[in-house]
Every structure is written in structure tokens, then in C-alpha cells.
Design an enzyme around this catalytic site. Structure first.
Site, PDB file in Angstrom:
ATOM      1  CB  CYS A  55       8.939   3.178  -8.428  1.00 30.20           C
ATOM      2  SG  CYS A  55       8.242   1.902  -9.277  1.00 30.20           S
ATOM      3  CG  HIS A 113      -3.676  -3.344   1.694  1.00 31.54           C
ATOM      4  ND1 HIS A 113      -3.586  -2.076   2.269  1.00 31.54           N
ATOM      5  CD2 HIS A 113      -3.882  -3.331   0.261  1.00 31.54           C
ATOM      6  CE1 HIS A 113      -3.919  -1.252   0.884  1.00 31.54           C
ATOM      7  NE2 HIS A 113      -4.183  -1.735   0.229  1.00 31.54           N
ATOM      8  N   GLY A 145     -11.058  -0.241  -5.749  1.00 32.07           N
ATOM      9  CA  GLY A 145     -10.814   1.146  -5.139  1.00 32.07           C
ATOM     10  C   GLY A 145      -9.272   1.236  -5.113  1.00 32.07           C
ATOM     11  CB  CYS A 159       5.420   4.329  -9.748  1.00 30.76           C
ATOM     12  SG  CYS A 159       4.821   3.220  -8.606  1.00 30.76           S
ATOM     13  CG  HIS A 173       4.454  -0.462  -7.362  1.00 31.29           C
ATOM     14  ND1 HIS A 173       5.491   0.038  -7.776  1.00 31.29           N
ATOM     15  CD2 HIS A 173       4.477  -1.685  -6.818  1.00 31.29           C
ATOM     16  CE1 HIS A 173       6.431  -0.723  -7.568  1.00 31.29           C
ATOM     17  NE2 HIS A 173       6.080  -1.965  -6.868  1.00 31.29           N
ATOM     18  CG  ASP A 201      -1.089   1.896   4.605  1.00 34.23           C
ATOM     19  OD1 ASP A 201      -1.676   1.203   3.560  1.00 34.23           O
ATOM     20  OD2 ASP A 201      -1.848   3.066   4.711  1.00 34.23           O
ATOM     21  CG  HIS A 244      -0.462  -2.107  -2.863  1.00 32.86           C
ATOM     22  ND1 HIS A 244      -0.517  -1.240  -4.267  1.00 32.86           N
ATOM     23  CD2 HIS A 244      -1.235  -1.830  -1.993  1.00 32.86           C
ATOM     24  CE1 HIS A 244      -1.733  -0.704  -3.804  1.00 32.86           C
ATOM     25  NE2 HIS A 244      -2.376  -0.863  -2.652  1.00 32.86           N
TER      26      HIS A 244
END
Ligand code: 5GP
Ligand code: ZN
Length: 115
Positions: free
Chosen positions: A8, A103, A94, A5, A99, A31, A101
Site C-alpha cells: 500500500c 509474481h 511462504g 502495508c 497484500h 521486484d 500480488h
């Protein structure tokens, strides 16, 4: 932790990232392809595929993520002006990285309200 991943690997430091926050349970980083002047990803240090996969065992992580987002907003100076939090979950959303997350988007006034 999941060997293959991407997030990870970022948490383990095997893939470089620009860290903005870290505690025992949570990692926050910029990001790579920002959609706003400030675009931070906040992830649990435990591998969970998506929001659809969370269980009672993940409760402390989910709470820790929410606390971390508030701390980040304070530390980065956008708590007062506000921010938008987005969690993509599953294929219709999308979601690309499997994993969980969050935003965190900030630094401009977002014109388009989706919801
Ligand atoms: P998703 O579409 O799964 O909700 O969001 C994945 C996010 O991860 C995207 O905004 C994308 O720009 C970001 N991303 C993908 N690969 C990397 C990477 O290697 N490093 C960082 N910092 N962000 C990444
Ligand atoms: Zn993972």
C-alpha cells in the site's frame, strides 16, 4: 488502503519502486530481489491480504490484474516467449507480504516445473 502495508505504501508512493505499469485499479513494479531476468509484481490498488481473502467486490480488480499482465508482457516484449505467474497464498506458500500480488517471471527458460 492499509496504513502499515508495504505494498500500500508503494502504491501511495511513500516507499519508492520502479513502476512498469499503472492504471486505475492496478500497479505493477519490479521486484526488489528478482528471481528471474524479469520479475514484476502486479498488485490491486485495493488492499486485500491474499488470494484466500478475495470477495465478489474484488472481481474487477482480479480481472484488471490479468489484463494488466498481458499488457505488461506485450509492452516489455516477453509475450511471445512466455512467462510464469506465481501467487503465494498463506503461510505454507511462504507469502511474506500480506497484500495480494502476482509474481510475473520472464526472460529465461524455466527448467523446473513445479506443477
Ligand atoms: P511473497 O514471498 O510475499 O510472495 O513475495 C514478496 C515479494 O516482494 C518478494 O519477491 C520480495 O523480493 C518483494 N519485495 C519485498 N520488499 C520489497 C520492496 O520494498 N520493494 C519491492 N519492489 N519488492 C519487495
Ligand atoms: Zn496493502
Amino acid at each position: 488502503m492499509n496504513q502499515d502495508c508495504l505494498f500500500c505504501k508503494i502504491i501511495r508512493g511513500e516507499v519508492p519502486s520502479t513502476k512498469v505499469y499503472e492504471d486505475e485499479l492496478v500497479y505493477g513494479f519490479k521486484d526488489i530481489n528478482p528471481a528471474a531476468p524479469i520479475h514484476i509484481l502486479v498488485v490491486p490498488k485495493k488492499h486485500v491480504d491474499s488470494l484466500a481473502q478475495i470477495t465478489d467486490q474484488d472481481e474487477t480488480y482480479i480481472w484488471a490484474i490479468h489484463k494488466a499482465m498481458n499488457k505488461i508482457a506485450e509492452q516489455q516484449g516477453f509475450k511471445e516467449n512466455g512467462y510464469r505467474v506465481i501467487v503465494n497464498c498463506g503461510k505454507d506458500s511462504g507469502q511474506e507480504v500480506m497484500h495480494l500480488h502476482y509474481h510475473v517471471l520472464a526472460g529465461s527458460k524455466f527448467g523446473d516445473k513445479i506443477v
